[in-house]
Design a protein around this motif. Sequence first.
Motif, mmCIF file in Angstrom:
data_model
loop_
_atom_site.group_PDB
_atom_site.id
_atom_site.type_symbol
_atom_site.label_atom_id
_atom_site.label_comp_id
_atom_site.label_asym_id
_atom_site.label_seq_id
_atom_site.Cartn_x
_atom_site.Cartn_y
_atom_site.Cartn_z
ATOM 1 N N ARG A 17 0.834 -1.200 0.000
ATOM 2 C CA ARG A 17 0.000 0.000 0.000
ATOM 3 C C ARG A 17 0.873 1.256 0.000
ATOM 4 O O ARG A 17 0.509 2.270 -0.625
ATOM 5 C CB ARG A 17 -0.925 0.004 1.209
ATOM 6 N N ASP A 18 2.021 1.204 0.658
ATOM 7 C CA ASP A 18 2.962 2.326 0.586
ATOM 8 C C ASP A 18 3.524 2.467 -0.829
ATOM 9 O O ASP A 18 3.669 3.578 -1.349
ATOM 10 C CB ASP A 18 4.106 2.132 1.586
ATOM 11 N N VAL A 19 3.859 1.333 -1.445
ATOM 12 C CA VAL A 19 4.406 1.346 -2.800
ATOM 13 C C VAL A 19 3.413 1.987 -3.769
ATOM 14 O O VAL A 19 3.786 2.770 -4.654
ATOM 15 C CB VAL A 19 4.758 -0.080 -3.254
ATOM 16 N N GLU A 20 2.139 1.671 -3.595
ATOM 17 C CA GLU A 20 1.107 2.192 -4.506
ATOM 18 C C GLU A 20 1.025 3.713 -4.474
ATOM 19 O O GLU A 20 0.623 4.339 -5.457
ATOM 20 C CB GLU A 20 -0.254 1.598 -4.141
ATOM 21 N N ARG A 21 1.405 4.306 -3.352
ATOM 22 C CA ARG A 21 1.321 5.767 -3.226
ATOM 23 C C ARG A 21 2.596 6.470 -3.691
ATOM 24 O O ARG A 21 2.629 7.697 -3.761
ATOM 25 C CB ARG A 21 1.017 6.150 -1.772
ATOM 26 N N MET A 22 3.627 5.707 -4.028
ATOM 27 C CA MET A 22 4.887 6.321 -4.437
ATOM 28 C C MET A 22 4.847 6.753 -5.902
ATOM 29 O O MET A 22 4.342 6.018 -6.753
ATOM 30 C CB MET A 22 6.040 5.329 -4.264
ATOM 31 N N PRO A 23 5.390 7.927 -6.221
ATOM 32 C CA PRO A 23 5.556 8.294 -7.628
ATOM 33 C C PRO A 23 6.495 7.298 -8.311
ATOM 34 O O PRO A 23 7.388 6.729 -7.679
ATOM 35 C CB PRO A 23 6.186 9.691 -7.559
ATOM 36 N N GLU A 24 6.303 7.091 -9.580
ATOM 37 C CA GLU A 24 7.086 6.074 -10.298
ATOM 38 C C GLU A 24 8.588 6.320 -10.174
ATOM 39 O O GLU A 24 9.367 5.379 -10.013
ATOM 40 C CB GLU A 24 6.683 6.044 -11.775
ATOM 41 N N GLU A 29 12.714 3.679 -3.652
ATOM 42 C CA GLU A 29 12.762 3.888 -2.214
ATOM 43 C C GLU A 29 12.104 2.735 -1.441
ATOM 44 O O GLU A 29 12.246 2.641 -0.224
ATOM 45 C CB GLU A 29 12.103 5.214 -1.842
ATOM 46 N N ALA A 30 11.394 1.854 -2.151
ATOM 47 C CA ALA A 30 10.834 0.667 -1.502
ATOM 48 C C ALA A 30 11.899 -0.401 -1.262
ATOM 49 O O ALA A 30 11.630 -1.391 -0.567
ATOM 50 C CB ALA A 30 9.708 0.087 -2.349
ATOM 51 N N ASN A 31 13.086 -0.220 -1.824
ATOM 52 C CA ASN A 31 14.185 -1.145 -1.529
ATOM 53 C C ASN A 31 14.691 -0.899 -0.113
ATOM 54 O O ASN A 31 14.806 0.244 0.326
ATOM 55 C CB ASN A 31 15.347 -0.945 -2.509
ATOM 56 N N LEU A 32 14.992 -1.984 0.580
ATOM 57 C CA LEU A 32 15.640 -1.845 1.878
ATOM 58 C C LEU A 32 17.002 -1.179 1.675
ATOM 59 O O LEU A 32 17.584 -1.259 0.588
ATOM 60 C CB LEU A 32 15.823 -3.236 2.500
ATOM 61 N N GLN A 33 17.503 -0.514 2.688
ATOM 62 C CA GLN A 33 18.856 0.035 2.581
ATOM 63 C C GLN A 33 19.823 -1.084 2.195
ATOM 64 O O GLN A 33 19.686 -2.210 2.672
ATOM 65 C CB GLN A 33 19.291 0.654 3.908
ATOM 66 N N PRO A 34 20.794 -0.820 1.317
ATOM 67 C CA PRO A 34 21.696 -1.885 0.862
ATOM 68 C C PRO A 34 22.376 -2.598 2.027
ATOM 69 O O PRO A 34 22.843 -1.967 2.978
ATOM 70 C CB PRO A 34 22.720 -1.134 0.001
ATOM 71 N N LEU A 35 22.420 -3.911 1.946
ATOM 72 C CA LEU A 35 23.088 -4.728 2.953
ATOM 73 C C LEU A 35 24.487 -5.053 2.447
ATOM 74 O O LEU A 35 24.653 -5.487 1.306
ATOM 75 C CB LEU A 35 22.309 -6.023 3.196
ATOM 76 N N VAL A 36 25.481 -4.832 3.285
ATOM 77 C CA VAL A 36 26.854 -5.182 2.940
ATOM 78 C C VAL A 36 27.350 -6.152 4.009
ATOM 79 O O VAL A 36 27.523 -5.775 5.167
ATOM 80 C CB VAL A 36 27.764 -3.948 2.848
ATOM 81 N N TRP A 37 27.547 -7.394 3.603
ATOM 82 C CA TRP A 37 27.995 -8.429 4.533
ATOM 83 C C TRP A 37 29.481 -8.706 4.320
ATOM 84 O O TRP A 37 29.924 -8.920 3.185
ATOM 85 C CB TRP A 37 27.210 -9.725 4.309
ATOM 86 N N ASP A 38 30.225 -8.709 5.385
ATOM 87 C CA ASP A 38 31.624 -9.134 5.302
ATOM 88 C C ASP A 38 31.685 -10.644 5.077
ATOM 89 O O ASP A 38 30.886 -11.400 5.652
ATOM 90 C CB ASP A 38 32.365 -8.785 6.589
ATOM 91 N N VAL A 39 32.609 -11.072 4.247
ATOM 92 C CA VAL A 39 32.836 -12.507 4.046
ATOM 93 C C VAL A 39 33.850 -12.957 5.091
ATOM 94 O O VAL A 39 35.020 -12.582 5.040
ATOM 95 C CB VAL A 39 33.340 -12.790 2.620
ATOM 96 N N LYS A 40 33.396 -13.753 6.054
ATOM 97 C CA LYS A 40 34.227 -14.130 7.194
ATOM 98 C C LYS A 40 34.924 -15.475 7.005
ATOM 99 O O LYS A 40 35.818 -15.825 7.789
ATOM 100 C CB LYS A 40 33.366 -14.177 8.458
ATOM 101 N N THR A 41 34.515 -16.244 5.997
ATOM 102 C CA THR A 41 35.069 -17.568 5.757
ATOM 103 C C THR A 41 35.918 -17.552 4.491
ATOM 104 O O THR A 41 35.445 -17.061 3.450
ATOM 105 C CB THR A 41 33.940 -18.602 5.597
ATOM 106 N N PRO A 42 37.161 -18.038 4.525
ATOM 107 C CA PRO A 42 37.952 -18.133 3.287
ATOM 108 C C PRO A 42 37.180 -18.948 2.243
ATOM 109 O O PRO A 42 36.710 -20.059 2.535
ATOM 110 C CB PRO A 42 39.222 -18.849 3.726
ATOM 111 N N CYS A 43 37.028 -18.396 1.046
ATOM 112 C CA CYS A 43 36.177 -19.066 0.058
ATOM 113 C C CYS A 43 36.453 -18.523 -1.330
ATOM 114 O O CYS A 43 37.203 -17.557 -1.510
ATOM 115 C CB CYS A 43 34.703 -18.855 0.409
#
Length: 424
Positions: A17-24, A29-43
């Motif tokens: 319902r929030d998305v429907e009210r947003m201008p195109e 802005e409906a995307n969550l803030q970008p997630l940046v995960w550290d890679v903790k395992t050698p891979c």
Amino acid sequence: MDVTTYPMTIGQLSVHRDVERMPEERLWEANLQPLVWDVKTPCTVDDVWTALTALAGRHESLRTNYVFEADGSPRQFLGAQDAEEVMARVERGVADISELPALLLSKHQSVLDIYHGIPWRAWVITEDGTPTKVLYVVHHIACDGAGALIMQDDFHALLAGRTLPPPAGQPIAMALDQQGAGAFRLRAAERYWKRTLEAAPRLASREAGTPNEELIGVTMQTGIPLEAAHAGAEKLDVSMATVVLAAYYHAVRTVLTRPAVLLTAISANRFDPSMAGVVTSLTQWAPMLFEFDGTQSFAELAAKVHGKALNAFKNSICDPDYVVNIREEYFVKADPPVDKGFSTNVILAPPGFAPAVEQTARTVEFATPQRAWGPGFYFIVSGIDRINVAVRCNRPDVDQEKVAAILDVFQETLLEVAGLPAME
């Protein structure tokens, strides 16, 4: 492809319902803030994709699409039947760490297709060819802030080769319960919304609620160590979230000289163990009306706010279509309309999450906010080791000077709770 559809959850529909009210042009802005995960395992890069594939298989919301049927009913369905299909269709790539700043902006400010596509995108970030981070952008309808933490923990476990128990729940099962055995909770929440808005303060006139065209934006680094604030909240026998709500109300009441304030807070809605581990969007607004005359000590105020906030959060899962209608009834049609009030989102790490740090001097910076959609006065409090505040405001009765004064009172209150001196 299986196109069996199911009801949307209350949380999913609330986001939509929030998305429907947003201008195109603002749909990103409906995307969550970008997630940046550290890679903790050698891979290797392939190892990271294997972990992300397993993550998509583990959580239905990462392969769900949404549709409105011919009769207008909001529905969801599994748009990809398995994780392998997700990874074949998802937007993804590999980039050097030098490209991360540009990717953060471009991949966040690009719309995700929640009707036909995959509701997230990911980049493996490498340094000298070795994975060091993952950039993950996900639509808010698929995941909220609490869900992002669940995904982060699951990703690290999967990358390390650990076996995880089945997830606590899935959105489709939750939606069926909300429309069946759990429907009584929705009716109770509707009654709570109506009682709260009926008692809320009114505007002096209809024109008094017309928003300013120009947004005021400000960020404040309080410099206050979160662990010290948690310790102060414990002495008051309330949570740190309650301290923030009470301090926010106290600041608005003090600066605007109004005892009654309608405050709406984001609720994570994860109090029930059956909901705590579900990756989806569960967040909704919880309205609460505070009206105290200022004769109480802050400890007494915090105790009273705590009780009112608990009642509000208990009733925060509410049919968003009902919320839209009740808002229109009181914020638009009523004469004079109800003041839409002041909104907040509190995102603080729990005690012991991060090492204790020293207090630093406060900094305040005014700048036009990047995001333009949302409440008329939005007060976002976040922190891992120290407490930070971001404000967006377009209320006609709050100028930059008053915003600064609200931040000053809020800062002074948190310092008092934490038992710390001012450092300017």
